[in-house]
Design an enzyme around this catalytic site. Structure first.
Site, mmCIF file in Angstrom:
data_model
loop_
_atom_site.group_PDB
_atom_site.id
_atom_site.type_symbol
_atom_site.label_atom_id
_atom_site.label_comp_id
_atom_site.label_asym_id
_atom_site.label_seq_id
_atom_site.Cartn_x
_atom_site.Cartn_y
_atom_site.Cartn_z
ATOM 1 N N TRP A 199 -19.529 10.322 51.467
ATOM 2 C CA TRP A 199 -20.745 11.173 51.755
ATOM 3 C C TRP A 199 -20.198 12.295 52.564
ATOM 4 O O TRP A 199 -19.497 11.989 53.635
ATOM 5 C CB TRP A 199 -21.990 10.605 52.045
ATOM 6 C CG TRP A 199 -22.633 9.471 51.421
ATOM 7 C CD1 TRP A 199 -22.758 8.194 51.565
ATOM 8 C CD2 TRP A 199 -23.098 9.588 49.997
ATOM 9 N NE1 TRP A 199 -23.162 7.572 50.752
ATOM 10 C CE2 TRP A 199 -23.320 8.319 49.597
ATOM 11 C CE3 TRP A 199 -23.408 10.788 49.088
ATOM 12 C CZ2 TRP A 199 -24.047 7.928 48.270
ATOM 13 C CZ3 TRP A 199 -24.126 10.334 47.840
ATOM 14 C CH2 TRP A 199 -24.289 8.994 47.484
ATOM 15 N N TRP B 163 -43.168 0.436 35.430
ATOM 16 C CA TRP B 163 -42.243 0.853 36.304
ATOM 17 C C TRP B 163 -42.368 0.434 37.643
ATOM 18 O O TRP B 163 -41.460 0.067 38.437
ATOM 19 C CB TRP B 163 -41.929 2.287 36.149
ATOM 20 C CG TRP B 163 -40.711 2.765 35.290
ATOM 21 C CD1 TRP B 163 -41.097 3.237 33.898
ATOM 22 C CD2 TRP B 163 -39.357 2.707 35.307
ATOM 23 N NE1 TRP B 163 -39.854 3.310 33.162
ATOM 24 C CE2 TRP B 163 -38.959 3.052 34.008
ATOM 25 C CE3 TRP B 163 -38.468 1.822 36.188
ATOM 26 C CZ2 TRP B 163 -37.483 3.095 33.988
ATOM 27 C CZ3 TRP B 163 -37.303 1.989 35.965
ATOM 28 C CH2 TRP B 163 -36.655 2.692 34.953
HETATM 29 P P1 FAD Z 1 -48.362 9.434 36.956
HETATM 30 O O1 FAD Z 1 -47.165 10.022 36.276
HETATM 31 O O2 FAD Z 1 -49.745 9.751 36.635
HETATM 32 O O3 FAD Z 1 -48.173 8.069 36.881
HETATM 33 C C1 FAD Z 1 -49.211 7.000 37.290
HETATM 34 C C2 FAD Z 1 -48.710 5.860 38.365
HETATM 35 O O4 FAD Z 1 -47.525 5.282 37.670
HETATM 36 C C3 FAD Z 1 -48.250 6.437 39.455
HETATM 37 O O5 FAD Z 1 -48.875 6.852 40.420
HETATM 38 C C4 FAD Z 1 -47.210 5.519 39.858
HETATM 39 O O6 FAD Z 1 -47.697 4.468 40.555
HETATM 40 C C5 FAD Z 1 -46.590 4.916 38.761
HETATM 41 N N1 FAD Z 1 -45.426 5.493 38.326
HETATM 42 C C6 FAD Z 1 -45.205 6.558 37.594
HETATM 43 N N2 FAD Z 1 -43.866 6.918 37.509
HETATM 44 C C7 FAD Z 1 -43.141 5.921 38.146
HETATM 45 C C8 FAD Z 1 -41.768 5.522 38.642
HETATM 46 N N3 FAD Z 1 -40.946 6.431 38.027
HETATM 47 N N4 FAD Z 1 -41.428 4.816 39.202
HETATM 48 C C9 FAD Z 1 -42.476 3.752 39.693
HETATM 49 N N5 FAD Z 1 -43.806 3.855 39.602
HETATM 50 C C10 FAD Z 1 -44.371 5.063 38.724
HETATM 51 N N6 FAD Z 1 -43.537 6.674 43.189
HETATM 52 C C11 FAD Z 1 -44.635 6.359 44.177
HETATM 53 O O7 FAD Z 1 -45.777 5.681 43.762
HETATM 54 N N7 FAD Z 1 -44.171 6.406 45.454
HETATM 55 C C12 FAD Z 1 -42.934 6.790 45.930
HETATM 56 O O8 FAD Z 1 -42.768 6.693 47.053
HETATM 57 C C13 FAD Z 1 -42.339 7.438 44.905
HETATM 58 N N8 FAD Z 1 -40.958 7.896 45.103
HETATM 59 C C14 FAD Z 1 -39.985 8.388 44.313
HETATM 60 C C15 FAD Z 1 -39.161 8.800 44.640
HETATM 61 C C16 FAD Z 1 -37.967 9.477 43.754
HETATM 62 C C17 FAD Z 1 -36.656 10.123 44.190
HETATM 63 C C18 FAD Z 1 -38.560 9.519 42.487
HETATM 64 C C19 FAD Z 1 -37.283 9.941 41.524
HETATM 65 C C20 FAD Z 1 -39.789 8.836 41.991
HETATM 66 C C21 FAD Z 1 -40.395 8.411 42.828
HETATM 67 N N9 FAD Z 1 -41.694 7.824 42.532
HETATM 68 C C22 FAD Z 1 -42.776 7.337 43.487
HETATM 69 C C23 FAD Z 1 -42.158 7.668 41.154
HETATM 70 C C24 FAD Z 1 -43.025 8.953 40.583
HETATM 71 O O9 FAD Z 1 -42.414 10.089 40.833
HETATM 72 C C25 FAD Z 1 -44.546 8.749 41.049
HETATM 73 O O10 FAD Z 1 -44.827 7.926 40.990
HETATM 74 C C26 FAD Z 1 -45.341 9.815 40.362
HETATM 75 O O11 FAD Z 1 -44.659 11.198 40.437
HETATM 76 C C27 FAD Z 1 -46.633 10.135 41.194
HETATM 77 O O12 FAD Z 1 -47.443 10.866 40.599
HETATM 78 P P2 FAD Z 1 -48.831 10.696 39.641
HETATM 79 O O13 FAD Z 1 -49.730 9.580 40.438
HETATM 80 O O14 FAD Z 1 -49.362 11.830 39.169
HETATM 81 O O15 FAD Z 1 -48.043 9.609 38.576
#
Ligand code: FAD
Length: 433
Positions: A288, A260
């Site tokens: 909006w 993703w």
């Molecule tokens: P884990 O669940 O452990 O996942 C591992 C890694 O996979 C993450 O660190 C990230 O790099 C990637 N990842 C996981 N889920 C997603 C996803 N849905 N989209 C893209 N990459 C993903 N992620 C960011 O890295 N930066 C942001 O600024 C960001 N903003 C977000 C804003 C919104 C509104 C939403 C809904 C999601 C966003 N995310 C963002 C995606 C996701 O929420 C975070 O990557 C995740 O919560 C980070 O926590 P973690 O490192 O424990 O992730």
């Protein structure tokens, strides 16, 4: 002093191990100067208390300790790259510069300008893929265009994956090639106008026990069911190749999340208009409401919806918010309050330690229903059902909203059913024309 140097320019790849551009620099045959520029084009826009600047600073100090042990040093500047580079070339006889790709619009323009300047000075500028497994236009549809839907993109990504692509770059065996010097000073945070942050940074450890059961535990914000590696992927303090190898062995769902991340990066690269507006242009016309008091209540975690409030308070205090909760608060802002998703996107960009332009933009556009692979707009999250489903005992909410279920807790800012209908009417007013 040697008569020719190669420079490795660190940006969002703050590690010495398994670093593509650093490997190529160290293989170049000239002593390597490892460089970092605290870029004023970026820093001048940030508040004085920005935990991410503190994180970078600490990380550079760790790299400096490693380099000191090798008899070398980082060369660190504070300034605008276009001003710093002429200074570097005046001080050192540089023949080549290696750096890793950065796909964000500002970085792209900066690198074009610096590349032209260096070429004009007879210095070669070599750039490499490092922060993703597949980049730019490497994954294309049968018709030759970029994907705009995640599932086929991820299938193609997996089909194209080879062992070679995931292999690490053995920088360690080349560590003798850094330029020999006494340690050089790194500007302090205070000298650059920043203060240290009180936020505790998560470690850069990919815990195999978390990854193994990721699919079963990732949706519950009260438990440590995710890896907290976002910050480290953002600044390259962990190698994506090593992490992907682990993901592939341990958990398919986790691997998909890493894909993703790449999906949104290639969307940003191929459709840069998403930075300033919706991927689907028709959604730009949504009427909006943009009520400022309501936006402030959302920012402060005072909407009267416990899961939304817990998430916003977690974000304000720690620079982190669980993914499930990010989806709930983003949906609430855009659909329940009918506030432009770009307001929420900007707030997250300021607060999130793991802020990534591509994923943040993708996440917000998804929530607002205007993005590439968006949930249909008529699907409006019910924040109360989300709470029951993912924090049934209220442990997460109680941690961040201690006054929940007491008279001190505010009443809901808007009634769910009413908000849902108002949202559908607003979306339909522009989409059904
Ligand atoms: P884990 O669940 O452990 O996942 C591992 C890694 O996979 C993450 O660190 C990230 O790099 C990637 N990842 C996981 N889920 C997603 C996803 N849905 N989209 C893209 N990459 C993903 N992620 C960011 O890295 N930066 C942001 O600024 C960001 N903003 C977000 C804003 C919104 C509104 C939403 C809904 C999601 C966003 N995310 C963002 C995606 C996701 O929420 C975070 O990557 C995740 O919560 C980070 O926590 P973690 O490192 O424990 O992730």
């Amino acid at each position: 002093m040697a008569d020719a140097f190669t420079i490795h320019w660190f940006r969002r790849d703050l590690r010495l191990d398994d670093n593509t551009a650093l490997f190529h620099a160290l293989s170049s045959g000239h002593p390597v100067i490892p460089l970092f520029i605290f870029d004023r084009e970026i820093l001048d826009e940030l508040p004085q208390q920005d935990a991410r600047v503190d994180f970078i600073h600490r990380r550079l100090s760790e790299i400096q300790t490693q380099l000191t042990a090798l008899g070398s040093s980082l060369l660190v500047y504070y300034g605008k790259p276009e001003e710093v580079w002429p200074q570097i070339l005046a001080d050192y006889p540089v023949v080549a510069v290696h750096t890793n790709h950065d796909y964000e619009p500002y970085a792209k323009t900066r690198d074009e300008h610096i590349g032209e300047f260096l070429a004009g000075q007879g210095v070669s500028f070599m750039t490499w893929r490092d922060q993703v497994i597949f980049e730019k236009e490497e994954i294309l549809t049968g018709a030759g265009g970029p994907y705009t839907v995640f599932t086929p993109f991820s299938k193609k990504w997996k089909a194209m994956l080879t062992e070679e692509r995931l292999a690490s770059f053995d920088t360690e065996s080349l560590f003798g090639n850094f330029f020999p010097t006494e340690p050089l000073a790194i500007p302090s945070l205070a000298e650059m106008g920043f203060a240290p942050s009180q936020i505790a940074f998560p470690p850069s450890i990919a815990d195999p026990e978390v990854i193994k059961v990721y699919d079963q535990r990732r949706n519950f914000p009260a438990i440590p069911g995710t890896t907290r590696l976002g910050l480290h992927l953002r600044f390259g303090t962990i190698s994506i190749r090593k992490l992907t190898r682990q993901a592939r062995l341990l958990n398919e769902t986790y691997l998909n999340e890493l894909i993703w991340r790449e999906f949104y990066m290639q969307i940003l690269w191929n459709f840069p208009h998403v930075v300033s507006g919706p991927f689907r242009p028709a959604y730009a016309a949504i009427p909006w409401r943009n009520v400022e008091e309501e936006f402030n209540a959302w920012c402060e975690g005072k909407t009267g919806y416990p899961m939304v409030d817990a998430g916003m308070r977690e974000l304000n205090e720690t620079g982190y918010m669980h993914n499930r909760v990010r989806m709930v608060v983003a949906s609430f802002l855009t659909k329940h309050l009918l506030i432009n998703w770009q307001w929420g996107e900007a707030y997250f960009a300021e607060k999130l330690l793991d802020f990534e332009l591509s994923s943040n933009n993708g996440g917000w556009q998804w929530a607002a229903g205007c993005g590439t692979d968006a949930a249909p707009y008529f699907r409006v999250f019910n924040p109360e059902s989300q709470l029951k489903k993912f924090d049934g005992k209220g442990a997460y909410v109680r941690k961040w909203v201690p006054e929940w279920e007491t008279p001190a807790y505010p009443n809901p800012i808007v009634e769910h059913k009413f908000a849902r209908e108002r949202c559908l009417a607003a979306y339909q007013s522009v989409l059904k024309k």
